[in-house]
Design an enzyme around this catalytic site. Structure first.
Site, PDB file in Angstrom:
ATOM      1  N   ALA A 239       1.472   8.780   4.833  1.00 51.58           N
ATOM      2  CA  ALA A 239       1.839   8.755   6.247  1.00 51.58           C
ATOM      3  C   ALA A 239       3.169   9.457   6.482  1.00 51.58           C
ATOM      4  CB  ALA A 239       1.916   7.311   6.734  1.00 51.58           C
TER       5      ALA A 239
ATOM      6  N   GLY B 265       0.764   4.077  -1.582  1.00 53.46           N
ATOM      7  CA  GLY B 265       0.113   5.383  -1.493  1.00 53.46           C
ATOM      8  C   GLY B 265      -0.175   5.775  -0.055  1.00 53.46           C
ATOM      9  N   ASP B 266      -0.659   4.829   0.736  1.00 54.31           N
ATOM     10  CA  ASP B 266      -0.924   5.098   2.153  1.00 54.31           C
ATOM     11  C   ASP B 266       0.372   5.422   2.898  1.00 54.31           C
ATOM     12  OD1 ASP B 266      -3.890   4.423   2.690  1.00 54.31           O
ATOM     13  OD2 ASP B 266      -3.202   2.728   1.511  1.00 54.31           O
ATOM     14  N   THR B 267       1.408   4.653   2.609  1.00 54.68           N
ATOM     15  CA  THR B 267       2.666   4.847   3.326  1.00 54.68           C
ATOM     16  C   THR B 267       3.309   6.178   2.968  1.00 54.68           C
ATOM     17  OG1 THR B 267       2.989   2.453   3.355  1.00 54.68           O
ATOM     18  CG2 THR B 267       4.903   3.817   3.828  1.00 54.68           C
TER      19      THR B 267
ATOM     20  N   SER C 167       0.845  -1.204   0.000  1.00 57.07           N
ATOM     21  CA  SER C 167       0.000   0.000   0.000  1.00 57.07           C
ATOM     22  C   SER C 167       0.880   1.255   0.000  1.00 57.07           C
ATOM     23  CB  SER C 167      -0.927  -0.028   1.213  1.00 57.07           C
ATOM     24  OG  SER C 167      -1.685  -1.212   1.227  1.00 57.07           O
TER      25      SER C 167
END
Length: 394
Positions: free
Chosen positions: A183, A178-180, A176
């Site tokens: 973040a 994009g999420d990381t 993932s």
């Protein structure tokens, strides 16, 4: 793998010791940002629904009913079980936020306001509070209310279009990303806001959109389109406009070869027995090499095709040319460099079993991060945190 298990509490206080963080939201982006702060000493209080908690607890492979991923994503945190739809629970969060340094949330825009936890109201009660808001499309704009996951953000940010072999269906990165990326941008924003707070004494709201975090990593994509109308397409394992840099077939796999520096290219050509290309003035810089990249790739590929990956990498190392193999997790788990750098940490679980997890990044020389406590059971710290709140009341 690491030989000696690391017990909870083995790490020092960390550079963020004394920082109080309230984590709302679930799954990946917000919790990964809070995890990074927790790794470096912040006291992260994770608010979870009493009805099952963060869904990540049940994602992918489970051990004794809990995801082993959970042991990484929520290490060093405390879990408080609260139903945010309950006014009494909302009041508890407001009390926590009134004494916190940072609040992290990754709900859809408007959800915090619906819970009676609007950031403006939290800042009015605690002007020093820093609020990180991560969402698919950001808190403003025509798409703000659309649901957005990392995979959609990766596509909108420009990454998915590039991640394929030419003419084939674009593929997603297998994690993932994009999420990381969102973040990590959020953590950068928090650290900048904390630094500014030293001067002003005031907090602020940080608005991170998943797609913008991906787009921020797209290098020359937009200016090339602006200046030349160029729409970069997928290029498989090659890096368009930079040569040579590709994955080449060997007798037993593939080797990555990055010979795109001018002097590196000459050393590479000498190593593969193609001094004629290394001495060619037309190939002395990247522009000339890009124009003849197919010829160069064919020369390197002909050389690697008769050798094993180990033989190719040994020759590259001897010539000081960057190269590498394509690692599986099994390769990672047995790699001596990973071990020497502390990136394979074996931790003792509460039941006495051992689990190897990723080490801490980045590495600080004097105040490093570390593993202080295992990921909590759902609501494990509710009573302790509520007792702390009661003790604070006059």
């Amino acid at each position: 793998m690491a030989d000696t298990p690391l017990p909870p509490g083995a790490a020092g206080a960390g550079p963020l010791a004394g920082l109080k963080v309230i984590e709302l939201g679930q799954l990946i982006a917000g919790p990964f940002a809070a995890k990074t702060l927790a790794d470096f000493g912040a006291d992260v209080i994770k608010i979870e629904s009493p009805d099952g908690g963060d869904p990540l607890r049940k994602w992918r492979l489970l051990k004794d009913g809990t995801s082993v991923w959970w042991q990484v994503q929520s290490r060093n945190k405390r879990s408080v079980a609260l139903d945010l739809k309950d006014p009494e629970a909302q009041a508890v969060v407001r009390q926590l936020a009134a004494d916190a340094d940072v609040l992290v949330e990754n709900f859809r825009p408007g959800a915090m306001e619906g819970f009676g936890l609007a950031p403006d109201d939290l800042l009015a009660a605690n002007p020093r509070l820093i609020v990180l808001r991560i969402s698919g499309y950001g808190q403003t704009g025509p798409y703000r209310d659309k649901p957005g996951f990392g995979v959609v953000a990766e596509a909108m940010g420009g990454l998915r279009h590039l991640s394929a072999e030419p003419g084939r269906t674009p593929v997603r990165v297998g994690v993932s990303i994009g999420d990381t990326l969102a973040a990590l941008h959020g953590v950068i924003g928090i650290l900048m806001a904390l630094n500014e707070r030293h001067r002003s004494g005031r907090g602020q709201v940080i608005d991170v959109a998943l797609y913008e975090a991906v787009f921020n990593c797209m290098e020359s994509l937009l200016p090339e389109y602006s200046a030349f109308g160029a729409v970069r397409g997928p290029a498989g394992s090659a890096l368009p406009g930079i040569a040579p840099s590709n994955a080449y077939a060997c007798r037993d796999g593939h080797a990555l070869v990055a010979g795109n520096g001018d002097s590196i290219f000459r050393r590479l050509m000498a190593a593969i027995g193609r001094d004629d290309l290394g001495r060619d003035p037309a190939l002395a810089d990247n522009t000339g090499r890009v124009a003849r990249v197919d010829e160069i790739d064919a020369a390197i590929g002909a050389w690697t095709a008769t050798r094993t990956v180990d033989e190719v990498l040994a020759a590259l190392d001897a010539a000081a040319v960057p190269g590498g193999r394509i690692y599986t997790v099994a390769d990672i788990a047995h790699d001596p460099h990973y071990q020497a750098r502390g990136m394979l940490q074996t931790v003792a679980m509460d039941d006495g079993s051992l689990l190897t997890v990723p080490g801490i990044v980045p590495k600080l020389s004097r105040t490093p991060g570390g593993h202080r406590r295992n990921a909590p059971a759902l609501g494990q710290d509710t009573a302790a945190v509520l007792d702390e709140l009661r003790a604070q009341r006059p």
